[in-house]
Design a protein around this motif. Sequence first.
Motif, PDB file in Angstrom:
ATOM      1  N   CYS A 127     -60.686  41.532 -19.219  1.00 57.27           N
ATOM      2  CA  CYS A 127     -59.261  41.155 -19.189  1.00 57.27           C
ATOM      3  C   CYS A 127     -58.993  39.933 -18.321  1.00 57.27           C
ATOM      4  CB  CYS A 127     -58.394  42.314 -18.686  1.00 57.27           C
ATOM      5  SG  CYS A 127     -58.622  43.856 -19.560  1.00 57.27           S
ATOM      6  N   ALA A 128     -60.016  39.255 -17.827  1.00 61.77           N
ATOM      7  CA  ALA A 128     -59.819  38.138 -16.900  1.00 61.77           C
ATOM      8  C   ALA A 128     -59.515  36.828 -17.627  1.00 61.77           C
ATOM      9  CB  ALA A 128     -61.037  37.982 -16.000  1.00 61.77           C
ATOM     10  N   THR A 129     -60.367  36.443 -18.560  1.00 60.81           N
ATOM     11  CA  THR A 129     -60.197  35.142 -19.216  1.00 60.81           C
ATOM     12  C   THR A 129     -60.246  35.231 -20.743  1.00 60.81           C
ATOM     13  OG1 THR A 129     -62.572  34.715 -19.082  1.00 60.81           O
ATOM     14  CG2 THR A 129     -61.202  33.906 -17.260  1.00 60.81           C
ATOM     15  N   ARG A 130     -60.581  36.384 -21.280  1.00 57.11           N
ATOM     16  CA  ARG A 130     -60.690  36.580 -22.725  1.00 57.11           C
ATOM     17  C   ARG A 130     -59.932  37.838 -23.102  1.00 57.11           C
ATOM     18  NH1 ARG A 130     -62.586  32.655 -21.531  1.00 57.11           N
ATOM     19  NH2 ARG A 130     -64.515  31.593 -21.948  1.00 57.11           N
ATOM     20  N   ALA A 131     -59.460  37.891 -24.335  1.00 54.45           N
ATOM     21  CA  ALA A 131     -58.939  39.150 -24.840  1.00 54.45           C
ATOM     22  C   ALA A 131     -60.100  40.137 -24.834  1.00 54.45           C
ATOM     23  CB  ALA A 131     -58.389  38.975 -26.250  1.00 54.45           C
TER      24      ALA A 131
END
Length: 177
Positions: free
Chosen positions: A63-67
């Motif tokens: 959940c940090a930089t990508r779906a």
Amino acid sequence: MEIDAAKMELRARMRAAYDNDARAEASAVICEKLRALPEWQAAQVVMAFAPMGDEPDIEPLLCATRATALPRWTGDGYEPARIMKLSEDLQPGRFGVREPHPSCTAMDWSEIDVMLVPGLAFDAEGNRLGRGGGFYDRLLNSARAAGNITAIGVAFEWQKTAAVPTAEHDRRVDLVI
């Protein structure tokens, strides 16, 4: 039965090799290597796993930089479901493994670009040894049938082995980190 016995022996060896003291540092290295992969950088949607205590801790990536999608049991099989916040979206699921809450949005397999795959052992050919239920073999079949994904085995250094015994139903990953 020879393959089953070889798999059981390798599972026992890998469990004995587990080093809890090295888990945090090794997990951080794995996360950095994953972030550096061109496949990761190009991915819009990553299907991951909620790590169990003896698996690499990949939660900093989720959940940090990508779906992010995780597998969710539907009663008939697993489906990818999107998670937004680890602390709120996961609950104990089948076999006690954390999975997306029913309120999380179901996704289509064709939306997945990269799939992170846990295992007890991997070899250089991308063969993997799981826990024995065939769940990730079926997940890989579903994902690959829906489109082009990159399956990445996620493992500690001590989980690499010269050869993983395989049966016809076993599915390979594309690369191992």
